[in-house]
Design a protein around this motif. Structure first.
Motif, PDB file in Angstrom:
ATOM      1  N   ASN A   1       3.691  13.188  -6.316  1.00  0.00           N
ATOM      2  CA  ASN A   1       4.240  12.720  -5.044  1.00  0.00           C
ATOM      3  C   ASN A   1       3.185  12.651  -3.958  1.00  0.00           C
ATOM      4  O   ASN A   1       3.483  12.629  -2.775  1.00  0.00           O
ATOM      5  N   THR A   2       1.938  12.616  -4.395  1.00  0.00           N
ATOM      6  CA  THR A   2       0.849  12.493  -3.437  1.00  0.00           C
ATOM      7  C   THR A   2      -0.360  11.864  -4.123  1.00  0.00           C
ATOM      8  O   THR A   2      -0.437  11.831  -5.350  1.00  0.00           O
ATOM      9  N   VAL A   3      -1.283  11.366  -3.315  1.00  0.00           N
ATOM     10  CA  VAL A   3      -2.505  10.751  -3.825  1.00  0.00           C
ATOM     11  C   VAL A   3      -3.703  11.504  -3.253  1.00  0.00           C
ATOM     12  O   VAL A   3      -3.949  11.449  -2.044  1.00  0.00           O
ATOM     13  N   PRO A   4      -4.457  12.220  -4.071  1.00  0.00           N
ATOM     14  CA  PRO A   4      -5.630  12.945  -3.561  1.00  0.00           C
ATOM     15  C   PRO A   4      -6.680  11.964  -3.027  1.00  0.00           C
ATOM     16  O   PRO A   4      -6.904  10.907  -3.612  1.00  0.00           O
ATOM     17  N   ARG A   5      -7.322  12.347  -1.943  1.00  0.00           N
ATOM     18  CA  ARG A   5      -8.342  11.473  -1.354  1.00  0.00           C
ATOM     19  C   ARG A   5      -9.452  11.139  -2.341  1.00  0.00           C
ATOM     20  O   ARG A   5      -9.890   9.990  -2.433  1.00  0.00           O
TER      21      ARG A   5
ATOM     22  N   PHE B   1       0.830  -1.200   0.000  1.00  0.00           N
ATOM     23  CA  PHE B   1       0.000   0.000   0.000  1.00  0.00           C
ATOM     24  C   PHE B   1       0.866   1.252   0.000  1.00  0.00           C
ATOM     25  O   PHE B   1       0.583   2.225  -0.707  1.00  0.00           O
ATOM     26  N   VAL B   2       1.924   1.231   0.785  1.00  0.00           N
ATOM     27  CA  VAL B   2       2.840   2.370   0.839  1.00  0.00           C
ATOM     28  C   VAL B   2       3.411   2.656  -0.543  1.00  0.00           C
ATOM     29  O   VAL B   2       3.509   3.811  -0.971  1.00  0.00           O
ATOM     30  N   ALA B   3       3.788   1.612  -1.258  1.00  0.00           N
ATOM     31  CA  ALA B   3       4.365   1.789  -2.590  1.00  0.00           C
ATOM     32  C   ALA B   3       3.385   2.428  -3.560  1.00  0.00           C
ATOM     33  O   ALA B   3       3.787   3.153  -4.484  1.00  0.00           O
ATOM     34  N   MET B   4       2.093   2.186  -3.378  1.00  0.00           N
ATOM     35  CA  MET B   4       1.089   2.701  -4.306  1.00  0.00           C
ATOM     36  C   MET B   4       0.505   4.041  -3.886  1.00  0.00           C
ATOM     37  O   MET B   4      -0.308   4.627  -4.614  1.00  0.00           O
ATOM     38  N   THR B   5       0.894   4.533  -2.716  1.00  0.00           N
ATOM     39  CA  THR B   5       0.339   5.795  -2.215  1.00  0.00           C
ATOM     40  C   THR B   5       1.456   6.738  -1.798  1.00  0.00           C
ATOM     41  O   THR B   5       1.699   6.951  -0.609  1.00  0.00           O
ATOM     42  N   PRO B   6       2.160   7.336  -2.760  1.00  0.00           N
ATOM     43  CA  PRO B   6       3.181   8.329  -2.401  1.00  0.00           C
ATOM     44  C   PRO B   6       2.527   9.521  -1.714  1.00  0.00           C
ATOM     45  O   PRO B   6       1.491  10.021  -2.168  1.00  0.00           O
ATOM     46  N   LEU B   7       3.134   9.954  -0.605  1.00  0.00           N
ATOM     47  CA  LEU B   7       2.581  11.067   0.158  1.00  0.00           C
ATOM     48  C   LEU B   7       3.715  11.946   0.660  1.00  0.00           C
ATOM     49  O   LEU B   7       4.863  11.501   0.779  1.00  0.00           O
TER      50      LEU B   7
ATOM     51  N   GLY C   1      -1.961   3.831 -11.286  1.00  0.00           N
ATOM     52  CA  GLY C   1      -2.450   3.479  -9.957  1.00  0.00           C
ATOM     53  C   GLY C   1      -3.416   4.534  -9.461  1.00  0.00           C
ATOM     54  O   GLY C   1      -4.371   4.909 -10.166  1.00  0.00           O
ATOM     55  N   PHE C   2      -3.163   5.057  -8.260  1.00  0.00           N
ATOM     56  CA  PHE C   2      -4.031   6.093  -7.693  1.00  0.00           C
ATOM     57  C   PHE C   2      -3.535   7.495  -8.023  1.00  0.00           C
ATOM     58  O   PHE C   2      -4.180   8.487  -7.670  1.00  0.00           O
ATOM     59  N   ARG C   3      -2.388   7.606  -8.679  1.00  0.00           N
ATOM     60  CA  ARG C   3      -1.795   8.906  -8.949  1.00  0.00           C
ATOM     61  C   ARG C   3      -2.423   9.576 -10.161  1.00  0.00           C
ATOM     62  O   ARG C   3      -2.956   8.914 -11.053  1.00  0.00           O
ATOM     63  N   LYS C   4      -2.329  10.894 -10.202  1.00  0.00           N
ATOM     64  CA  LYS C   4      -2.864  11.641 -11.332  1.00  0.00           C
ATOM     65  C   LYS C   4      -1.895  11.625 -12.508  1.00  0.00           C
ATOM     66  O   LYS C   4      -2.310  11.622 -13.666  1.00  0.00           O
ATOM     67  N   ASN C   5      -0.589  11.652 -12.225  1.00  0.00           N
ATOM     68  CA  ASN C   5       0.415  11.597 -13.285  1.00  0.00           C
ATOM     69  C   ASN C   5       1.648  10.861 -12.771  1.00  0.00           C
ATOM     70  O   ASN C   5       1.760  10.554 -11.579  1.00  0.00           O
TER      71      ASN C   5
END
Length: 390
Positions: free
Chosen positions: A321-325, A226-232, A313-317
């Motif tokens: 470096n972040t994943v919007p809720r 999960f950490v790998a797929m959700t950069p924050l 994944g969950f990223r916009k581009n």
């Protein structure tokens, strides 16, 4: 808000150094090991400033604070000019009153007694205003989490004995001596508010809703996949944003379709909805421990599906470096719902990328008005539609 421990520790350290002294000491400390002479100078400086800080500790009932604070400027207690523009909204006021009513510990307040005997509120003006708003100005409680049954109540709606108990609650106050200069008082206010942190929703739920599901959410949030797929950002991580994402996933997924309808109790403000869901989920897991394994499996099945199906994944581009809720909620919940319909679902990632363009997905998952119920449902539904091609 500061705990009592932090307040006492704050007074026992050099936190009350004037800005000039503090800057000099910082300069001396940069890259240079203190000499014996500099240690003596520092101790002497601390002693000088410490002698300037004199205070007493008093404890008064809520009713007395309110009676002496009829307005912000002219009464016995008053708000200094450097913080008059700060104001809690009705939700923040309501939740403070809720804390008082149910007996949660209230941090010390800081007053300064002026030469004419009035009390300048160095720290605590928001709490004072909240008490006045409820007891004297007709505030109706709203957005409560711990006792939502009180939503809509004004002081007149409480039983008389409850009002008496509320007015008799005592709050401790540190009263600074009249010799404390204005710059030190302003610096105290700034430092208290820099040191104090407000617990976020994930922290509140973790602390107030212990249980198997809460523990599971913490573990899932820390899982390497999960950490790998959700950069924050580092700030988001320290604020337990991943726990927030996981909790929202299960709340929206498991209350998407219920005997009471879709998202029962949702009022365009997810905080209470998510809190209620987690409370119920912990209770259900207590009666049926197998739920935990089932939820974990569904979570990881969704993660694996998203990794294979959504190119970003969950990223916009690719450089995000972040994943919007809102984006996470749409993709995660929509994917899990599609998998519930079609457990063996497989869709080529390039096909999904094209459908995302056709559906104008990026304009659907925006933060503006994101918590409006229709938008929450809409962004989840568009992902389901893209995946099952309905």
């Amino acid at each position: 808000m500061l705990s009592k421990y932090l307040i006492f520790r704050w007074f026992k350290t050099a936190m009350l150094l004037s800005p000039g002294v503090a800057i000099q000491m910082v300069k001396k400390s940069r890259g240079v090991k203190p000499t014996e002479e500099s240690k003596r100078e520092a101790e002497a400086a601390v002693s000088v400033v410490a002698r300037q800080v004199k205070f007493n500790v008093a404890e008064y009932p809520v009713s007395m604070y309110v009676d002496r604070f009829k307005n912000d400027i002219d009464d016995r207690y008053f708000v200094p000019s450097y913080q008059r523009n700060l104001a809690w909204n009705d939700e923040q006021k309501s939740q403070f009153i809720e804390s008082l009513i149910i007996g949660l510990p209230i941090p010390f307040m800081f007053f300064y007694q002026t030469g004419d005997g009035r009390m300048e509120i160095v720290d605590g003006s928001q709490r004072m205003r909240a008490m006045r708003s409820f007891l004297k100005e007709g505030l109706r409680l709203r957005d409560l989490v711990l006792v939502p049954e009180l939503n809509g109540f004004s002081v007149e709606d409480l039983h008389a004995d409850r009002v008496n108990k509320l007015e008799d609650i005592t709050i401790r106050t540190i009263i600074l001596d009249t010799d404390t200069d204005p710059s030190t008082r302003a610096e105290m206010f700034a430092r208290i508010n820099r040191m104090g942190t407000t617990a976020n929703e994930a922290e509140i739920r973790r602390g107030s809703l212990p249980g198997a599901v809460t523990e599971m959410i913490t573990k899932l949030a820390e899982d390497r996949r999960f950490v790998a797929m959700t950069p924050l950002t580092a700030k988001a991580i320290s604020s337990r944003e991943r726990e927030e994402l996981v909790t929202r996933f299960f709340a929206y997924l498991n209350r998407n379709d219920t005997p009471d309808g879709r998202f029962p109790g949702y009022r365009d403000r997810p905080k209470k909805f998510i809190y209620d869901y987690l409370k119920d989920a912990n209770s259900a897991a207590k009666d049926n421990p197998e739920i935990i394994e089932q939820m974990s499996e569904e979570f990881f099945r969704m993660l694996d599906f998203v990794r294979k199906t959504f190119e970003l994944g969950f990223r916009k581009n690719g450089t995000a470096n972040t994943v919007p809720r809102v984006r996470f909620e749409a993709i995660a919940v929509g994917s899990a719902l599609a998998l519930r319909k079609f457990p063996d679902l497989e869709v080529d990632s390039k096909v999904i990328s094209e459908r995302m363009k056709t559906e104008h997905f990026d304009s659907v998952v925006v933060s503006d008005g994101a918590n409006v119920r229709s938008k929450l449902e809409g962004r989840i539904d568009v992902v389901v539609r893209m995946l099952v091609n309905e």
